[in-house]
Design an enzyme around this catalytic site. Structure first.
Site, PDB file in Angstrom:
ATOM      1  N   GLY A 345       0.834  -1.204   0.000  1.00 22.52           N
ATOM      2  CA  GLY A 345       0.000   0.000   0.000  1.00 22.52           C
ATOM      3  C   GLY A 345       0.860   1.241   0.000  1.00 22.52           C
ATOM      4  N   GLY A 348       0.656   8.208   3.489  1.00 23.81           N
ATOM      5  CA  GLY A 348       0.733   9.636   3.253  1.00 23.81           C
ATOM      6  C   GLY A 348       2.120  10.097   2.871  1.00 23.81           C
ATOM      7  N   GLY A 350       4.896   7.476   2.326  1.00 24.70           N
ATOM      8  CA  GLY A 350       5.763   6.363   1.992  1.00 24.70           C
ATOM      9  C   GLY A 350       5.004   5.188   1.403  1.00 24.70           C
ATOM     10  CB  THR A 351       5.724   2.834  -1.237  1.00 25.92           C
ATOM     11  OG1 THR A 351       5.381   3.953  -2.059  1.00 25.92           O
ATOM     12  CG2 THR A 351       5.130   1.574  -1.836  1.00 25.92           C
ATOM     13  CB  VAL A 352       3.750  -0.351   3.205  1.00 25.84           C
ATOM     14  CG1 VAL A 352       4.042  -1.515   4.148  1.00 25.84           C
ATOM     15  CG2 VAL A 352       3.548   0.930   4.006  1.00 25.84           C
ATOM     16  CG  ASP A 462      -3.902   9.777   8.939  1.00 23.67           C
ATOM     17  OD1 ASP A 462      -5.028  10.185   8.587  1.00 23.67           O
ATOM     18  OD2 ASP A 462      -3.059   9.347   8.139  1.00 23.67           O
TER      19      ASP A 462
END
Length: 654
Positions: A345, A348, A350-352, A462
């Protein structure tokens, strides 16, 4: 003690008078520091509008707390100053905020740019390039086809009449397309990004706030240090202006010299006699201030360099804040060189990626988009917070990379069953796995995690279904603490820059940027509505006043149409127990979504209420014996079939 305090105050007052006497020879002397609104210790290049010659970035309206106005360049636009760091400032454009809130296409008439000068240069961090292409009636289809081919790989927003917007939020588009190479009828505009993690509605991704980093040139630094004023002439060349005020006669020279010597003598005497007392008092004062503010994360970052935070910071095997430091190569191998097929995924910032370590542990690796101060701050913030916390329903942090690594990477336990959003709105939403008992348990566990955070002086900031992870047993793991804040227990709120995700943001927070635990309560109220409705937090297919799920839910409840809110697949019409439980949860969500923060329950009260709903109905107590706890002074109805009163029904004069 009182006598000693009075003596110290007397000495400090005497010193201040002497310094003022020395400086009174020139009324136009610029102050070394000043305050404006909620901003303190402002120094060059900041200046007051009444003394524009004292700096470059002008502050105005200092009585309008908390946010005065700021102009970054002479004759430039005025913005609201939201938050200041050592070499950066958050600014807000209220006109843009209005157009974005109302979804007006005039927002795309803005183009944010700050020209550099020989004195100062600017870098707008959260600005993204957009390409505005005007539609024409002549051969419009052919032109559109060519433009679409030109912007291959870009998303297109066509919700505005007369033009389309092309954008790519996953990369800095000006690395690929330059303004002078654009197709006919297309122009480059630069707008601030509010959230990269949203739906396809561009308005929900944009925001009115900009982080601006500034840097003085070497010439300007030297000029200011030498008592001069940094100026740029008509040919855009640097000029250091110094007042040429010299005595007009030998008598004046002698008088001025004598005066200076007298002041120096007095100051030397004062400092020689009581200097140690004053220094000791100052040291005691700062120790007291440090103890008072040591739990404030914003103070933590403003008073310590990030490089000082990392102790024993080397690649692999070291400990930072109590977690291991992984090498970049180790995580690169674990994620198959960050293969796109491993992406779990996009958050906000970074990419995981999914990965597996040599010890067979499955991990989730967050890869930050950029390696700059703001990302470093979020990186350190998440580590700092997660290492303070231990809870079954919070994601576990395994470690991180060194700050000297090629990229900033955070390593978490891998949670295999996706996010709550995936099961409610994603590709796996139709498999029927989220039965009502499971949803009820998710609500209780999430509320428990948030109540624990608040008891630990942490605000998540968040809360949303994308940040609620689920394991194979549908147990909750709350994740993503990059923008969370430590909340000192001696303050009522924190003034901060905008943070959060559209659809979940506390309306009071978006209005005044003041953070409280009740901001998380509002966001959790949206999550509760998602659980009972299976609807997304934002949906452009709903009517304009009901695009946000919170508004949609409140409208349905007020109109006694709760049956139109609850997902029919949960058995609202066929099962009495489910109908009563979902109705009770709707009542609780309604309280969480109140505009007045004082009316909203605390997370502990929310947790207790959810447990009571779950316990009562699990014990087959389906009669009308359950009454939602009254919170504060808000009249709470016995059921959502009655007429409800909202805070919007009451006008308050400020």
């Amino acid at each position: 003690m009182d006598l000693a305090s009075s003596f110290i105050c007397f000495l400090l007052s005497l010193l201040l008078i002497l310094v003022q006497a020395k400086g009174s020879r020139n009324d136009s002397t610029c102050p070394k520091s000043f305050s404006c609104g909620n901003f303190t210790d402002l120094r060059f290049p900041y200046s007051l509008s009444t003394q524009p010659h004292c700096g470059i970035m002008t502050m105005y309206g200092c009585d309008a707390k908390p946010f005065p106005k700021i102009r970054l360049i002479p004759e430039g636009d005025w913005y609201y100053a939201l938050e200041k760091h050592s070499s950066s400032v958050w600014i807000g454009d209220m006109n843009l905020k209005t157009t974005l809130t109302q979804h007006k296409c005039q927002a795309f008439n803005k183009n944010f740019s700050l020209p550099n000068s020989p004195s100062i240069s600017f870098n707008m961090i959260n600005i993204n390039n957009f390409f505005k292409c005007i539609s024409t009636s002549n051969n419009a289809l052919n032109i559109t086809h060519k433009i679409n081919g030109y912007f291959a790989g870009y998303k297109m927003y066509s919700g505005c009449e007369g033009f389309s917007i092309y954008y790519n939020l996953s990369r800095n588009s000006d690395e690929y397309i330059e303004a002078h190479n654009l197709p006919t009828n297309c122009s480059l505009i630069r707008l601030p990004i509010y959230s990269r993690d949203g739906d396809d509605d561009l308005f929900n991704m944009l925001g009115p706030e900009i982080l601006v980093e500034w840097k003085l040139s070497d010439d300007c630094n030297k000029c200011n240090y030498g008592g001069g004023q940094c100026q740029t002439d008509k040919t855009n060349k640097f000029h250091c202006h110094k007042d040429a005020k010299t005595p007009t006669s030998r008598t004046d020279q002698r008088k001025e010299t004598t005066g200076r010597n007298m002041v120096k003598l007095i100051l030397s005497t004062v400092f020689g006699g009581v200097g140690s007392v004053i220094i000791t008092s100052i040291v005691i004062y700062f120790i007291w201030r440090y103890k008072k503010r040591k739990f404030s994360s914003s103070h933590f970052f403003s008073t310590r360099k990030l490089s000082d935070i990392f102790n024993h910071d080397v690649e692999g095997g070291s400990i930072y804040f109590g977690v291991p430091v992984f090498s970049y190569s180790e995580l690169e191998e674990a994620t198959d060189n960050f293969n796109s097929s491993r992406v779990l995924g996009n958050g906000g910032y970074g990419t995981v990626y999914y990965g597996k370590l040599k010890d067979r542990r499955e991990i989730a690796v967050k890869r930050l988009y950029e390696h700059n101060f703001k990302r470093m701050e979020q990186f350190v913030n998440e580590i700092d917070i997660l290492t303070r916390l231990r809870h079954n329903n919070l994601v576990t942090l395994y470690g991180c990379t060194s700050r000297r690594s090629r990229e900033l990477l955070l390593v978490y336990e891998y949670i295999p069953n996706g996010t709550l959003a995936d099961h409610l709105h994603g590709d796996i939403a139709k498999d029927g796995s989220l039965t009502w008992p499971i949803r009820m348990n998710i609500a209780v566990e999430t509320a428990g995690a948030l109540a624990y955070l608040h008891s630990s002086d942490v605000i998540h900031c968040d809360v949303k279904t994308n940040n609620i992870l689920l394991d194979h047993n549908f147990s909750v793991k709350v994740a993503d603490f990059g923008i969370s804040r430590l909340f000192p227990n001696d303050v009522s709120h924190i003034s901060t820059t905008p943070r959060g995700t559209p659809g979940y943001i506390d309306p009071k927070y978006h209005e005044c940027y003041q953070l409280t635990c009740k901001s998380d309560v509002y966001s959790f109220g949206v999550v509760l509505v998602e659980l009972i409705s299976s609807m997304p937090a934002v949906d452009m297919n709903r009517q304009s006043q009901e695009i946000n799920l919170a508004n949609f839910a409140i409208n349905k409840i007020i109109k006694s149409a709760v049956n139109e809110l609850i997902d029919p697949s949960l058995g609202f019409d066929s099962d009495t127990k489910t109908r009563e439980m979902t109705t009770s949860v709707a009542e609780l969500a309604f309280l969480c979504l109140q505009t007045d923060r004082d009316v909203r329950p605390t997370m502990v009260e929310v947790l207790d209420t959810l447990k009571e709903i779950q316990t009562n109905f699990n014990a087959n107590e389906s009669e009308d014996i359950f009454v939602l706890k009254k919170v504060k002074s808000l009249p709470s109805p016995n059921s959502v079939t009655d007429k409800w009163i909202t805070c919007s029904d009451i006008t308050i004069t400020m």
